[in-house]
Design an enzyme around this catalytic site. Structure first.
Site, mmCIF file in Angstrom:
data_model
loop_
_atom_site.group_PDB
_atom_site.id
_atom_site.type_symbol
_atom_site.label_atom_id
_atom_site.label_comp_id
_atom_site.label_asym_id
_atom_site.label_seq_id
_atom_site.Cartn_x
_atom_site.Cartn_y
_atom_site.Cartn_z
ATOM 1 N N PRO A 104 0.795 -1.242 0.000
ATOM 2 C CA PRO A 104 0.000 0.000 0.000
ATOM 3 C C PRO A 104 0.818 1.279 0.000
ATOM 4 O O PRO A 104 0.255 2.367 -0.058
ATOM 5 C CB PRO A 104 -0.793 -0.111 1.303
ATOM 6 C CG PRO A 104 0.104 -0.870 2.217
ATOM 7 C CD PRO A 104 0.832 -1.870 1.338
ATOM 8 N N GLY A 105 2.135 1.195 0.102
ATOM 9 C CA GLY A 105 2.952 2.383 -0.067
ATOM 10 C C GLY A 105 3.767 2.812 1.134
ATOM 11 O O GLY A 105 4.352 3.901 1.125
ATOM 12 N N TRP A 107 6.675 1.558 2.289
ATOM 13 C CA TRP A 107 8.104 1.649 1.951
ATOM 14 C C TRP A 107 8.368 2.890 1.100
ATOM 15 O O TRP A 107 9.394 3.554 1.264
ATOM 16 C CB TRP A 107 8.555 0.386 1.226
ATOM 17 C CG TRP A 107 8.882 -0.737 2.157
ATOM 18 C CD1 TRP A 107 8.442 -0.877 3.441
ATOM 19 C CD2 TRP A 107 9.726 -1.860 1.901
ATOM 20 N NE1 TRP A 107 8.948 -2.028 3.995
ATOM 21 C CE2 TRP A 107 9.741 -2.648 3.072
ATOM 22 C CE3 TRP A 107 10.444 -2.278 0.800
ATOM 23 C CZ2 TRP A 107 10.462 -3.836 3.166
ATOM 24 C CZ3 TRP A 107 11.165 -3.462 0.882
ATOM 25 C CH2 TRP A 107 11.174 -4.237 2.052
ATOM 26 N N ASP A 125 3.288 -1.859 -9.024
ATOM 27 C CA ASP A 125 2.500 -2.911 -8.392
ATOM 28 C C ASP A 125 1.390 -3.358 -9.323
ATOM 29 O O ASP A 125 0.916 -2.583 -10.161
ATOM 30 C CB ASP A 125 1.907 -2.446 -7.061
ATOM 31 C CG ASP A 125 1.685 -3.606 -6.100
ATOM 32 O OD1 ASP A 125 0.915 -4.535 -6.455
ATOM 33 O OD2 ASP A 125 2.283 -3.617 -5.018
ATOM 34 N N LYS A 301 12.666 -8.928 -0.124
ATOM 35 C CA LYS A 301 12.051 -9.847 0.840
ATOM 36 C C LYS A 301 11.991 -11.243 0.243
ATOM 37 O O LYS A 301 11.772 -11.407 -0.959
ATOM 38 C CB LYS A 301 10.631 -9.376 1.176
ATOM 39 C CG LYS A 301 9.903 -10.301 2.160
ATOM 40 C CD LYS A 301 8.493 -9.815 2.434
ATOM 41 C CE LYS A 301 7.563 -10.077 1.268
ATOM 42 N NZ LYS A 301 6.162 -9.715 1.577
#
Length: 356
Positions: A104-105, A107, A125, A301
């Site tokens: 959702p933003g 980072w 995304d 990740k």
């Protein structure tokens, strides 16, 4: 005869007493269970599902989730990046950052804050999401070659995605109206004109320097010029991607947001999660090889498993330092971890990095 005021007071007291008796009768052990009418009159809500209750309870007790709400962050994941940046110093003002799987933003919020002034952050995304202030985004599947080409074309123009400089009347000096119009032109206008003139979009912003650099040998070029010649324009690449679920329903839907095609967190199958995360990490590393500047950093990740060692070996061929990290803000029960690769090397070839 009773006055209206006295009658209203008596009625209200009676209703309050009745509701209190109904609620107490529902809550006593002898009653067994409450009927829907009793619950409606007493104002007692039916309990939600157990999984929803557990999730709400965990979120309510989670320190980082509470802090994210207090500080106006998109999610608790922002604290993971803040912790890793505090330890490894990933960001500097003026950098170009690409955030893969940005929704959702959170980072991207951190990256914008740490690269100001004059920095730029580009998020990619699959799902639509409202980008944080100061972030440029592209909605699409990063694994698509067309989307990757679009991202490369975007980052190679050094002016796209940055805050435009405002020119006051005192600063204008000898600028003509044509110069001012050129400053106000957007990327769409530049691309449209380039298309009409037969120029590829990838060359926008590079046309003037391309001919000058083509005739110069690499030995006489600076490191910055050699990077620019090879299309390396990104300082930091972040990857928080997860493998999307296979679509099993809703194929008739053709809406903008594709509601039946969402990104997953985990599937419950440890091997599947690990294998999917390694594929995405490999795609992100390939993108890094093509676009990351010499000395740039890479953070991705992954879900722990058997293939992580082989991927770490590839990282060590391309970067001077590679660390495995599990931030304190990452939940203990989660299998997620992070590779932090620092200071990209200039000389390794693609065959050397990606060999088995």
């Amino acid at each position: 005869m009773l006055s209206r005021r006295i009658f209203r007071e008596l009625t209200e007291s009676f209703l309050l007493r009745s509701e209190g008796q109904a609620a107490s009768s529902c809550l006593t052990p002898r009653s067994g269970s409450c009927s829907q009418s009793q619950l409606a009159r007493s104002g007692v809500r039916c309990s939600s599902s157990s999984s929803s209750t557990r999730w709400k309870s965990r979120q309510g007790k989670d320190f980082f989730a509470r802090e994210a709400r207090v500080q106006g962050l998109k999610s608790r994941a922002a604290f993971k990046l803040l912790e890793l940046n505090e330890k490894h110093r990933l960001f500097k003002p003026g950098q170009t950052v690409v955030d893969l799987g940005f929704a959702p933003g959170s980072w991207s919020q951190v990256a914008v804050n740490r690269t100001t002034p004059n920095g730029r952050v580009i998020g990619i995304d699959l799902i639509p999401a409202q980008p944080p202030r100061g972030v440029s985004t592209i909605q699409g599947n990063f694994l698509s070659p067309a989307i990757q080409d679009e991202v490369r074309a975007y980052v190679r123009d050094p002016d796209l995605g940055r805050v435009r400089r405002h020119i006051s009347s005192e600063e204008q000096g000898g600028l003509t109206e044509e110069d001012l119009d050129e400053l106000e032109r957007g990327y769409i206008d530049l691309e449209r004109q380039a298309h009409l003139e037969g120029v590829e979009p990838e060359t926008i912003g590079q046309a003037q320097n391309a001919n000058e650099q083509a005739d110069r040998p690499d030995a006489k070029m600076s490191l910055k010029e050699r990077d620019a010649r090879q299309g390396r324009a990104v300082d930091v690449v972040l990857s928080d991607m997860s493998e999307p679920w296979d679509q099993t329903a809703g194929f008739y839907k053709r809406s903008l947001s594709d509601p039946y095609f969402r990104m997953m967190n985990t599937s419950g199958n440890a091997f599947r999660d690990h294998a999917g995360s390694m594929d995405l990490c490999m795609a992100a590393l390939t993108f890094c090889f093509d676009t990351l500047k010499t000395g740039g950093h890479f953070l991705c990740k992954y879900y722990q498993g058997a293939e992580e060692k082989a991927f770490e070996t590839k990282l060590k061929r391309l970067f001077a330092k590679v660390h495995r990290e599990k931030p304190d803000s990452s939940r203990n029960e989660s299998k997620e971890a992070y590779f932090v690769a620092l200071r990209r090397k200039e000389t390794p070839s693609k065959e050397e990095v990606f060999r088995d």
